[in-house]
Design a protein around this motif. Structure first.
Motif, PDB file in Angstrom:
ATOM      1  N   ASP A 142       0.810  -1.215   0.000  1.00 51.42           N
ATOM      2  CA  ASP A 142       0.000   0.000   0.000  1.00 51.42           C
ATOM      3  C   ASP A 142       0.842   1.264   0.000  1.00 51.42           C
ATOM      4  O   ASP A 142       0.314   2.360  -0.237  1.00 51.42           O
ATOM      5  N   ILE A 143       2.129   1.154   0.277  1.00 53.27           N
ATOM      6  CA  ILE A 143       2.999   2.339   0.283  1.00 53.27           C
ATOM      7  C   ILE A 143       4.053   2.243  -0.817  1.00 53.27           C
ATOM      8  O   ILE A 143       5.152   2.765  -0.696  1.00 53.27           O
ATOM      9  N   GLY A 144       3.688   1.544  -1.896  1.00 48.23           N
ATOM     10  CA  GLY A 144       4.576   1.464  -3.053  1.00 48.23           C
ATOM     11  C   GLY A 144       5.480   0.252  -3.083  1.00 48.23           C
ATOM     12  O   GLY A 144       6.439   0.226  -3.869  1.00 48.23           O
ATOM     13  N   GLY A 145       5.185  -0.742  -2.255  1.00 49.22           N
ATOM     14  CA  GLY A 145       6.050  -1.913  -2.185  1.00 49.22           C
ATOM     15  C   GLY A 145       6.046  -2.794  -3.421  1.00 49.22           C
ATOM     16  O   GLY A 145       6.881  -3.695  -3.543  1.00 49.22           O
ATOM     17  N   LEU A 146       5.090  -2.537  -4.350  1.00 50.49           N
ATOM     18  CA  LEU A 146       5.041  -3.320  -5.586  1.00 50.49           C
ATOM     19  C   LEU A 146       5.500  -2.519  -6.806  1.00 50.49           C
ATOM     20  O   LEU A 146       5.429  -3.011  -7.932  1.00 50.49           O
ATOM     21  N   GLU A 147       5.945  -1.287  -6.579  1.00 52.33           N
ATOM     22  CA  GLU A 147       6.406  -0.468  -7.704  1.00 52.33           C
ATOM     23  C   GLU A 147       7.775  -0.949  -8.186  1.00 52.33           C
ATOM     24  O   GLU A 147       8.693  -1.193  -7.387  1.00 52.33           O
ATOM     25  N   CYS A 148       7.922  -1.073  -9.485  1.00 50.87           N
ATOM     26  CA  CYS A 148       9.165  -1.601 -10.075  1.00 50.87           C
ATOM     27  C   CYS A 148      10.375  -0.766  -9.663  1.00 50.87           C
ATOM     28  O   CYS A 148      11.456  -1.295  -9.374  1.00 50.87           O
ATOM     29  N   ALA A 149      10.187   0.566  -9.650  1.00 47.89           N
ATOM     30  CA  ALA A 149      11.318   1.464  -9.399  1.00 47.89           C
ATOM     31  C   ALA A 149      11.836   1.400  -7.977  1.00 47.89           C
ATOM     32  O   ALA A 149      12.915   1.941  -7.676  1.00 47.89           O
ATOM     33  N   LYS A 150      11.084   0.758  -7.080  1.00 50.82           N
ATOM     34  CA  LYS A 150      11.561   0.625  -5.699  1.00 50.82           C
ATOM     35  C   LYS A 150      12.840  -0.221  -5.635  1.00 50.82           C
ATOM     36  O   LYS A 150      13.705  -0.001  -4.806  1.00 50.82           O
TER      37      LYS A 150
END
Length: 419
Positions: free
Chosen positions: A408-416
């Motif tokens: 929910d806080i961007g943990g699935l975004e590729c750029a992470k």
């Protein structure tokens, strides 16, 4: 009257047998002890227990770090299963044959004790193991590609594959025997009738094995089976490329985490100084070792300097670093920050590295695949209590009925992880 068509339809329908074979190959049934509750409440409560204590090492329908769990109450008694979960090491030490067989099968890895679990929690856990998430296992084969990698790329647990194939062979043999009996009865009946010479000759013809082996149907079936086996082997091999789960190299010094982190309870951060402040956890230098081993020169009160501790002294005297062999490797395209997970996320070292305090020789416990990381991000709750960094995010998420998770806080975004 001609009967060739009706007789040929009985013994020579190889395509029908092939269809039955492939249909049965996809079927995999699990049994459960009837004393295990299948109520939604028990399954839901058991899932929470499983996620908190078992998920890092076990899957329901696939072999992972430990065995596939579904059907355990059919293979073992409920009392045995509970005893093993609560303290597997005690069961192994007692000489239990089944426990020792599992211990040897999984490279002498002992499961941590769970004596804090109550009988109710154990009952709920068994309910989830037997009846939980069956639909997900059927629909998508147990997860995404990364999860398949973690399990070695096989959709069927390896311990069941041999049993399934053996049952299929027995079933096919029984079918052939029944067909043979039917043909024998029909042949005797028809020979007792008045038949034309051509029909009588056909009925009493001998079975020609060479003709069957040369038939188009037999060639097609054998070719399809060979192609399927080769394709499965190739796909399994591709899924395991770069996955080093279980990697356990020999180190230049026989350092025991079981002794240091387990018996003497030395904090991981004492040696791995960067774990809370930087990207890497840091391999300890010989100087850190000397903080203790200036005074401790042997193990168990023995006299003299042990061979392994002498290697530390030699490294310091010669001003040469100890050439430890790296065990956990991520590809250069992936970014991982220890401090983000340990200091901010509050994760324990065991979450990724397994029961490190029980390892005499360290090995790679988790698969460290992308699917494994993403699955963790989907399931892990954010520890927001007492952390002002998350106050605004918690407020924005307050309308949701579900807890705030990493995804929910961007943990699935590729750029992470890839930039």
């Amino acid at each position: 009257m001609s009967i060739k068509r009706s007789l040929l339809s009985v013994p020579l329908r190889l395509s029908t047998l092939a269809l039955m074979f492939f249909l049965m190959l996809g079927a995999q049934a699990f049994a459960a002890n009837p004393d295990v509750s299948d109520s939604e409440e028990a399954i839901s409560a058991g899932k929470s227990v499983f996620s908190a204590n078992c998920k890092s090492c076990h899957k329901l329908d696939q072999k992972y770090t430990g065995p596939a769990l579904r059907g355990v109450t059919d293979r073992r008694s409920i009392e045995w299963a509970k005893s093993f979960i609560k303290n597997s090491q005690a069961l192994i030490a007692s000489g239990d044959a089944q426990a020792n067989a599992l211990y040897k099968e999984f490279n002498n890895l002992a499961m941590p004790a769970h004596e804090f679990l109550s009988d109710t929690e154990l009952d709920n856990l068994l309910s989830y193991i037997e009846y939980g998430d069956k639909e997900a296992a059927v629909v998508d084969g147990g997860g995404d590609a990364g999860t398949a990698q973690a399990a070695g790329g096989s959709g069927v647990p390896s311990e069941y594959l041999t049993i399934i194939l053996a049952v299929l062979v027995v079933v096919l043999l029984l079918i052939l025997i029944v067909l043979g009996l039917i043909i024998s009865v029909l042949t005797k009946y028809l020979n007792s009738q008045k038949l034309e010479e051509e029909d009588s000759e056909f009925i009493n013809q001998k079975f020609d094995v060479k003709k069957v082996l040369r038939s188009d149907a037999f060639v097609v079936i054998v070719t399809a089976l060979v192609i399927a086996l080769v394709a499965k082997t190739a796909i399994d091999g591709l899924y395991t490329i770069g996955v080093q789960q279980g990697y356990q190299p020999k180190q230049p010094i026989a350092f025991s985490h079981q002794l240091h982190a387990g018996q003497y309870e030395i904090e991981c951060q004492y040696c791995h100084t960067g774990v809370e402040i930087g990207k890497s956890a840091n391999i300890p230098s010989a100087n850190i070792c000397m903080n203790c081993h200036t005074h401790i020169q042997n193990v168990g009160g023995k006299e003299g300097i042990s061979t392994e501790i002498q290697k530390i002294y030699n490294a310091v005297d010669n001003n040469q670093p100890i050439e430890w062999v790296r065990i956990h490797n991520l590809p250069d395209l992936a970014y991982f920050n220890h401090s983000q997970h340990v200091a901010v996320g509050g994760l324990e070292c065991q979450t990724c590295h397994g029961p490190i305090e029980e390892m005499e020789v360290v090995y790679q416990h988790s698969s460290l695949t992308m699917g494994w990381c993403i699955d963790c991000h989907r399931q892990t709750d954010i520890k927001s209590a007492g952390n002002e960094y998350y106050d605004k995010l918690v407020q924005l998420h307050s309308d949701s009925k579900n807890s705030l998770k990493v995804k929910d806080i961007g943990g699935l975004e590729c750029a992470k992880c890839h930039y």
